[in-house]
Design a protein around this motif. Structure first.
Motif, PDB file in Angstrom:
ATOM      1  N   ILE A  60      76.163  38.088  16.122  1.00  0.00           N
ATOM      2  CA  ILE A  60      77.579  37.755  16.151  1.00  0.00           C
ATOM      3  C   ILE A  60      77.644  36.371  16.769  1.00  0.00           C
ATOM      4  O   ILE A  60      77.276  36.182  17.924  1.00  0.00           O
ATOM      5  N   GLU A  61      78.076  35.403  16.004  1.00  0.00           N
ATOM      6  CA  GLU A  61      77.928  34.009  16.418  1.00  0.00           C
ATOM      7  C   GLU A  61      78.622  33.696  17.744  1.00  0.00           C
ATOM      8  O   GLU A  61      79.561  34.395  18.153  1.00  0.00           O
ATOM      9  N   PRO A  62      78.174  32.663  18.452  1.00  0.00           N
ATOM     10  CA  PRO A  62      78.810  32.273  19.709  1.00  0.00           C
ATOM     11  C   PRO A  62      80.314  32.052  19.533  1.00  0.00           C
ATOM     12  O   PRO A  62      80.754  31.414  18.575  1.00  0.00           O
ATOM     13  N   HIS A  63      81.071  32.599  20.491  1.00  0.00           N
ATOM     14  CA  HIS A  63      82.534  32.516  20.415  1.00  0.00           C
ATOM     15  C   HIS A  63      83.126  32.906  21.756  1.00  0.00           C
ATOM     16  O   HIS A  63      82.404  33.306  22.665  1.00  0.00           O
ATOM     17  N   TYR A  64      84.441  32.787  21.885  1.00  0.00           N
ATOM     18  CA  TYR A  64      85.120  33.327  23.065  1.00  0.00           C
ATOM     19  C   TYR A  64      86.502  33.816  22.682  1.00  0.00           C
ATOM     20  O   TYR A  64      87.048  33.431  21.630  1.00  0.00           O
ATOM     21  N   HIS A  65      87.061  34.676  23.519  1.00  0.00           N
ATOM     22  CA  HIS A  65      88.398  35.224  23.307  1.00  0.00           C
ATOM     23  C   HIS A  65      89.305  34.679  24.409  1.00  0.00           C
ATOM     24  O   HIS A  65      89.149  35.027  25.578  1.00  0.00           O
ATOM     25  N   GLN A  66      90.236  33.851  24.030  1.00  0.00           N
ATOM     26  CA  GLN A  66      91.060  33.180  25.024  1.00  0.00           C
ATOM     27  C   GLN A  66      92.133  34.077  25.625  1.00  0.00           C
ATOM     28  O   GLN A  66      92.727  33.742  26.656  1.00  0.00           O
ATOM     29  N   VAL A  80      71.244  42.663  22.330  1.00  0.00           N
ATOM     30  CA  VAL A  80      71.285  41.857  23.540  1.00  0.00           C
ATOM     31  C   VAL A  80      72.604  41.092  23.530  1.00  0.00           C
ATOM     32  O   VAL A  80      72.905  40.366  22.586  1.00  0.00           O
ATOM     33  N   VAL A  81      73.406  41.309  24.562  1.00  0.00           N
ATOM     34  CA  VAL A  81      74.675  40.610  24.723  1.00  0.00           C
ATOM     35  C   VAL A  81      74.432  39.431  25.658  1.00  0.00           C
ATOM     36  O   VAL A  81      73.966  39.614  26.781  1.00  0.00           O
ATOM     37  N   SER A  82      74.737  38.227  25.182  1.00  0.00           N
ATOM     38  CA  SER A  82      74.503  37.022  25.981  1.00  0.00           C
ATOM     39  C   SER A  82      75.826  36.356  26.302  1.00  0.00           C
ATOM     40  O   SER A  82      76.728  36.300  25.467  1.00  0.00           O
ATOM     41  N   LEU A  83      75.938  35.847  27.522  1.00  0.00           N
ATOM     42  CA  LEU A  83      77.174  35.188  27.937  1.00  0.00           C
ATOM     43  C   LEU A  83      76.862  34.073  28.921  1.00  0.00           C
ATOM     44  O   LEU A  83      75.825  34.064  29.574  1.00  0.00           O
ATOM     45  N   ILE A  84      77.780  33.106  28.992  1.00  0.00           N
ATOM     46  CA  ILE A  84      77.634  31.972  29.893  1.00  0.00           C
ATOM     47  C   ILE A  84      78.732  32.042  30.948  1.00  0.00           C
ATOM     48  O   ILE A  84      79.914  32.092  30.619  1.00  0.00           O
ATOM     49  N   ASN A  85      78.319  32.048  32.206  1.00  0.00           N
ATOM     50  CA  ASN A  85      79.265  32.040  33.310  1.00  0.00           C
ATOM     51  C   ASN A  85      79.817  30.622  33.460  1.00  0.00           C
ATOM     52  O   ASN A  85      79.077  29.696  33.794  1.00  0.00           O
ATOM     53  N   PRO A  86      81.118  30.406  33.203  1.00  0.00           N
ATOM     54  CA  PRO A  86      81.658  29.051  33.251  1.00  0.00           C
ATOM     55  C   PRO A  86      81.723  28.464  34.655  1.00  0.00           C
ATOM     56  O   PRO A  86      81.899  27.259  34.811  1.00  0.00           O
ATOM     57  N   PHE A  87      81.558  29.304  35.668  1.00  0.00           N
ATOM     58  CA  PHE A  87      81.609  28.823  37.043  1.00  0.00           C
ATOM     59  C   PHE A  87      80.251  28.344  37.539  1.00  0.00           C
ATOM     60  O   PHE A  87      80.162  27.501  38.434  1.00  0.00           O
ATOM     61  N   THR A  88      79.178  28.885  36.955  1.00  0.00           N
ATOM     62  CA  THR A  88      77.825  28.517  37.384  1.00  0.00           C
ATOM     63  C   THR A  88      76.984  27.916  36.263  1.00  0.00           C
ATOM     64  O   THR A  88      75.890  27.417  36.521  1.00  0.00           O
ATOM     65  N   GLY A  99      74.947  54.328  24.633  1.00  0.00           N
ATOM     66  CA  GLY A  99      75.555  54.804  25.861  1.00  0.00           C
ATOM     67  C   GLY A  99      75.740  53.738  26.918  1.00  0.00           C
ATOM     68  O   GLY A  99      76.365  53.979  27.952  1.00  0.00           O
ATOM     69  N   GLN A 100      75.224  52.529  26.683  1.00  0.00           N
ATOM     70  CA  GLN A 100      75.331  51.452  27.657  1.00  0.00           C
ATOM     71  C   GLN A 100      76.367  50.420  27.213  1.00  0.00           C
ATOM     72  O   GLN A 100      76.651  50.275  26.019  1.00  0.00           O
ATOM     73  N   VAL A 101      76.915  49.697  28.196  1.00  0.00           N
ATOM     74  CA  VAL A 101      77.949  48.709  27.910  1.00  0.00           C
ATOM     75  C   VAL A 101      77.617  47.378  28.571  1.00  0.00           C
ATOM     76  O   VAL A 101      76.857  47.313  29.546  1.00  0.00           O
ATOM     77  N   ALA A 102      78.198  46.319  28.031  1.00  0.00           N
ATOM     78  CA  ALA A 102      78.171  44.993  28.650  1.00  0.00           C
ATOM     79  C   ALA A 102      79.602  44.482  28.666  1.00  0.00           C
ATOM     80  O   ALA A 102      80.317  44.611  27.664  1.00  0.00           O
ATOM     81  N   ASN A 103      80.015  43.920  29.784  1.00  0.00           N
ATOM     82  CA  ASN A 103      81.384  43.444  29.929  1.00  0.00           C
ATOM     83  C   ASN A 103      81.434  41.920  29.903  1.00  0.00           C
ATOM     84  O   ASN A 103      80.663  41.248  30.585  1.00  0.00           O
ATOM     85  N   ILE A 104      82.359  41.375  29.108  1.00  0.00           N
ATOM     86  CA  ILE A 104      82.499  39.931  28.950  1.00  0.00           C
ATOM     87  C   ILE A 104      83.897  39.533  29.418  1.00  0.00           C
ATOM     88  O   ILE A 104      84.901  39.907  28.791  1.00  0.00           O
ATOM     89  N   PRO A 105      84.012  38.788  30.505  1.00  0.00           N
ATOM     90  CA  PRO A 105      85.325  38.383  30.998  1.00  0.00           C
ATOM     91  C   PRO A 105      86.072  37.489  30.000  1.00  0.00           C
ATOM     92  O   PRO A 105      85.457  36.838  29.147  1.00  0.00           O
ATOM     93  N   GLN A 106      87.372  37.481  30.120  1.00  0.00           N
ATOM     94  CA  GLN A 106      88.224  36.687  29.245  1.00  0.00           C
ATOM     95  C   GLN A 106      87.827  35.213  29.293  1.00  0.00           C
ATOM     96  O   GLN A 106      87.634  34.634  30.359  1.00  0.00           O
ATOM     97  N   GLY A 107      87.679  34.625  28.100  1.00  0.00           N
ATOM     98  CA  GLY A 107      87.418  33.198  28.002  1.00  0.00           C
ATOM     99  C   GLY A 107      85.968  32.781  28.144  1.00  0.00           C
ATOM    100  O   GLY A 107      85.666  31.591  28.067  1.00  0.00           O
ATOM    101  N   TRP A 108      85.040  33.724  28.322  1.00  0.00           N
ATOM    102  CA  TRP A 108      83.631  33.366  28.490  1.00  0.00           C
ATOM    103  C   TRP A 108      82.943  33.260  27.131  1.00  0.00           C
ATOM    104  O   TRP A 108      83.084  34.127  26.269  1.00  0.00           O
TER     105      TRP A 108
END
Length: 214
Positions: A60-66, A80-88, A99-108
């Motif tokens: 699923i191509e790189p993207h974000y949900h504003q 594999v769920v990959s994300l970039i922390n915009p603060f670090t 049965g497992q989850v990954a959480n992606i904060p808004q805008g990441w």
């Protein structure tokens, strides 16, 4: 959950919807996404979801949900769920299995890669209509001349590089045409194993690779 906009005494109140009848995107018969939003089910409230089906090595191509956070739940297969922390600016690669989850904060900025055949993911959003900014749209909808000027790139080389995108929204990649090309003539399809080409796969062996893990 209280739904303030809904009058449950009206005859048009809906409690059922078949996601199989609402295709959001199709790459091929094994790679597609169905969706559910308040426009499909008027009692849904402030939530929506994508039902995602992927074959091995599809992304699923790189993207974000504003406007929404995203919870990715693995139903079958693995990813594999990959994300970039915009603060670090730290990149995390989080492997998930059934049965497992990954959480992606808004805008990441984030992306997902299936690591097994017949991977089935459920992406749940805390908004009735999730908005998405997709990497392919940023590349193809921005005038090439602007990208070349902003980043001091050769405009002719940039046009050649972006030509395979064909002004298409990718969403599920790589494209089928990319995969059909000979491996030794396409930089996107190297001859080395996918596990070496994509460092995210190290997360399958080491859950804490680049900060991922549970």
């Amino acid at each position: 959950m209280s739904i303030s906009y809904m009058d449950f005494t009206q005859p048009n109140v809906e409690f059922f919807f078949d996601l199989n009848k609402n295709r959001l995107f199709t790459r091929n018969n094994e790679n597609f996404i169905n969706s559910l939003g308040r426009n499909n089910l008027n009692t849904l409230g402030n939530v929506s979801l994508f039902d995602i089906f992927l074959s091995k090595d599809r992304i699923i191509e790189p993207h974000y949900h504003q406007n929404a956070s995203e919870l990715v739940y693995c139903i079958s297969g693995s990813a594999v769920v990959s994300l970039i922390n915009p603060f670090t600016n730290k990149v995390s690669h989080i492997p998930i299995t059934p049965g497992q989850v990954a959480n992606i904060p808004q805008g990441w900025w984030h992306w997902e890669i299936a690591t097994k055949e017949k991977t089935h993911l459920l992406a749940i959003f805390d908004a009735p209509y999730p908005e998405s900014i997709l990497g392919s749209d940023l590349l193809t909808k921005t005038p090439t001349e602007v990208l070349a000027y902003a980043y001091c790139l050769d405009p002719n080389q940039l046009k050649k590089t972006l030509a395979p995108l064909n002004n298409e929204t990718i969403l599920i990649g790589p494209t089928d045409n990319c995969l059909k090309q000979p491996k030794n003539t396409n930089i996107e399809q190297p001859s080395i194993p996918m596990t070496n080409y994509h460092p995210y796969y190290n997360a399958v062996q080491n859950p804490y690779y680049y900060g991922g893990g549970h």
